[in-house]
Every structure is written in structure tokens, then in C-alpha cells.
Design an enzyme around this catalytic site. Structure first.
Site, PDB file in Angstrom:
ATOM      1  CG  HIS A 142      -4.240  -4.520  -4.070  1.00 53.27           C
ATOM      2  ND1 HIS A 142      -3.540  -4.910  -2.952  1.00 53.27           N
ATOM      3  CD2 HIS A 142      -3.392  -3.681  -4.759  1.00 53.27           C
ATOM      4  CE1 HIS A 142      -2.341  -4.331  -2.954  1.00 53.27           C
ATOM      5  NE2 HIS A 142      -2.226  -3.593  -4.036  1.00 53.27           N
ATOM      6  CG  ASP A 202       2.336  -7.775   3.951  1.00 49.17           C
ATOM      7  OD1 ASP A 202       2.233  -7.286   2.813  1.00 49.17           O
ATOM      8  OD2 ASP A 202       3.405  -7.778   4.595  1.00 49.17           O
ATOM      9  CG  LEU A 229     -17.776  -7.726  13.500  1.00 52.47           C
ATOM     10  CD1 LEU A 229     -17.330  -9.174  13.298  1.00 52.47           C
ATOM     11  CD2 LEU A 229     -17.336  -6.919  12.287  1.00 52.47           C
TER      12      LEU A 229
HETATM   13  C1  FPP Z   1      -0.635  -5.291   1.367  1.00 51.29           C
HETATM   14  O1  FPP Z   1      -0.146  -6.185   0.401  1.00 51.29           O
HETATM   15  C2  FPP Z   1      -1.991  -4.833   1.005  1.00 51.29           C
HETATM   16  C3  FPP Z   1      -2.350  -3.522   0.845  1.00 51.29           C
HETATM   17  C4  FPP Z   1      -1.421  -2.393   1.012  1.00 51.29           C
HETATM   18  C5  FPP Z   1      -3.715  -3.138   0.438  1.00 51.29           C
HETATM   19  C6  FPP Z   1      -4.825  -3.963   1.018  1.00 51.29           C
HETATM   20  C7  FPP Z   1      -6.047  -3.660   0.284  1.00 51.29           C
HETATM   21  C8  FPP Z   1      -7.032  -4.514  -0.023  1.00 51.29           C
HETATM   22  C9  FPP Z   1      -7.100  -5.909   0.456  1.00 51.29           C
HETATM   23  C10 FPP Z   1      -8.132  -4.059  -0.904  1.00 51.29           C
HETATM   24  C11 FPP Z   1      -8.888  -2.868  -0.440  1.00 51.29           C
HETATM   25  C12 FPP Z   1      -9.579  -3.091   0.851  1.00 51.29           C
HETATM   26  C13 FPP Z   1     -10.881  -2.875   1.088  1.00 51.29           C
HETATM   27  C14 FPP Z   1     -11.386  -3.122   2.462  1.00 51.29           C
HETATM   28  C15 FPP Z   1     -11.824  -2.449   0.057  1.00 51.29           C
HETATM   29  P1  FPP Z   1       1.110  -5.752  -0.460  1.00 51.29           P
HETATM   30  O2  FPP Z   1       0.618  -5.077  -1.676  1.00 51.29           O
HETATM   31  O3  FPP Z   1       2.051  -4.940   0.373  1.00 51.29           O
HETATM   32  O4  FPP Z   1       1.737  -7.147  -0.794  1.00 51.29           O
HETATM   33  P2  FPP Z   1       3.282  -7.485  -1.027  1.00 51.29           P
HETATM   34  O5  FPP Z   1       3.992  -7.208   0.293  1.00 51.29           O
HETATM   35  O6  FPP Z   1       3.265  -8.937  -1.366  1.00 51.29           O
HETATM   36  O7  FPP Z   1       3.768  -6.620  -2.146  1.00 51.29           O
END
Ligand code: FPP
Length: 242
Positions: free
Chosen positions: A33, A16, A127
């Protein structure tokens, strides 16, 4: 406590804070991201080196479809690019990738990438990287109950034989042990529909660090915190040491 027991077999992470990181750096959300994928690489390497056997990452929740279309597309694109770019290195490092979640809403291309990464890394035995992608724990439990009910209806299973193990065996995580440690970055302290059944006896760790800033050192701090925890599983201390 022995060295072996102090290292979690399964670490699950709610990644997050990508959006907030992007805002702090004057960037677009999708750039958060992109930076988040770098953290995935670092943490994967650290987990494999430490002896963690399963690493589950919450990459996209079923609720995330409600985000702006451009952001959803950016995450899908990042997933596809990562599969193409990382597959050879994952194979080399003995990492198997398994995807949990429902596949019905994905594009043909994403489905193709899921098949590709799961099949090319199938033999990895160092893993297992579990990516929760279009995942919802409540839907996972509901779908498990539905398929158990179907088996009862066709006489394959007796109602009296339904127990916790049977339910676990109908979940998407059927081949994966329960998580020992669940980390959620960015200071938020909730599960957000992640591994609700499997988290029963997990230890929790909530660092303030935003996911794109989470690195090997942060991961190692989480493992140190875990090693100090006393897991009692509802027993008294003397019993748990037996
Ligand atoms: C949460 O942060 C993150 C996500 C919903 C997406 C996570 C995705 C990635 C790290 C990239 C794709 C993954 C792979 C494995 C290819 P948020 O956007 O909710 O952050 P915020 O709460 O600060 O808005």
C-alpha cells in the site's frame, strides 16, 4: 475525433494488486500500500498534465473493513500521512480533493483529515481528485433511494417526478460527471461495487500491471486505448457522429 474528445474528462481507477506486489517483493501487505501511494502521486501528476479534469481512486471499499485490523489501520494511517504531507503540493497544483463514501466508521483523526484536505483544496480548479473511501456503490444507491423516499413522504417530491437525473442528484457523486474511462489494474476484470450507476457508458481498461508498478507510461497507454474506442451510447455510428 478531436483532440478534446479523445481525452477522457473523468478517469476512475480501481487500484488493485498491492498485496500481490508486496508478496512478489518479499514484503508485508502494508508495504504494498505504501508503494501504491507512490503510484497515486505519479498518476495524479500525469492526469493533471494531460488535461483530465476528474480522477477518482477507489482507496477503501466498505467491504475492506473485513481485512486484518493491522492492514486497515495501515491504510488509515497512510491516508492521514498523505493528507498532511501532500496538502501544500495539491494546493500549489490546483488540485481539489473530494471524498465520497460513508463517514460513520472513521476515527476522529481520519474525519479531521478528511475535513482538512477538502477545505484546504476547495479552490483547486485544475483537477478534482475524488477519493472513494469507505465507499460501496450499492449502499450509495440505497441511500439515494432512501432520501428520495423521505422527500416523497413529506410531500416535497412527486413520485412521477422521479427520473434518472433525480436519482443522480441524490448520489454522493452529484457534482461529478460520470466516468469516461474505468481502469482496474492487476488483471482482474470486475467492478467490485464501484460506481455501478455512474459506469453505465464508461469504457473499461484492464491492464495486467499491479498498482504499485502503474506509472505515467501505463497511464498514457490507457489514454491511448481510450482514444481508439468508439463511444456510441446505444446509437448507430452515423448518429453518434451527428
Ligand atoms: C487493493 O490492493 C488496494 C487497496 C484495497 C487499498 C488501496 C490503498 C492505497 C493505494 C493507499 C491509500 C490511498 C491513499 C489515496 C492515501 P489489494 O490489497 O487488494 O491487492 P491484492 O489483490 O494483490 O491483495
Amino acid at each position: 475525433m478531436s483532440e478534446q474528445r479523445s481525452i477522457p474528462q473523468h478517469v476512475a481507477i480501481i487500484m488493485d494488486g498491492n498485496g500481490r506486489w508486496a508478496k512478489q517483493h518479499g514484503k508485508e501487505r502494508y508495504e504494498g500500500h505504501i508503494a501504491g501511494v507512490e503510484s497515486v502521486r505519479r498518476v495524479l501528476r500525469a492526469a493533471a498534465t494531460t488535461g483530465v479534469r476528474y480522477l477518482t481512486l477507489y482507496a477503501f471499499s466498505t467491504e475492506n473493513w473485513g481485512r486484518p485490523v493491522a492492514e486497515v489501520e495501515a491504510i488509515m494511517e497512510l491516508f492521514c500521512k498523505s493528507v498532511v504531507g501532500e496538502a501544500p503540493e495539491l494546493v500549489k497544483q490546483g488540485i481539489r480533493v473530494q471524498i465520497i463514501g460513508e463517514r460513520d466508521r472513521f476515527s476522529e483523526r481520519v474525519l479531521e483529515m478528511i475535513d482538512k484536505i477538502e477545505s484546504t483544496t476547495l479552490k483547486g480548479d485544475r483537477l478534482t481528485l475524488v477519493l472513494a473511501f469507505n465507499y460501496s456503490a450499492r449502499r450509495e444507491i440505497m441511500l439515494a433511494m432512501r432520501s428520495i423516499a423521505q422527500r416523497v413522504a413529506c410531500g416535497e417530491l412527486n413520485v412521477e417526478d422521479i427520473n434518472e437525473q433525480v436519482l443522480s442528484e441524490h448520489l454522493m457523486t452529484r457534482d461529478i460527471p460520470d466516468p469516461d474511462l474505468i481502469i482496474r489494474t492487476s488483471g482482474e476484470c470486475r467492478l467490485s461495487n464501484f460506481l455501478l450507476w455512474q459506469a453505465s457508458y464508461a469504457e473499461f481498461y484492464f491492464p495486467e500491471t499491479l498498482w504499485p508498478d502503474f506509472d505515467e507510461q501505463e497511464f498514457s497507454k490507457a489514454l491511448e486505448a481510450y482514444a481508439k474506442r468508439e463511444r456510441r451510447y446505444g446509437l448507430v455510428i452515423e448518429d453518434s457522429k451527428a
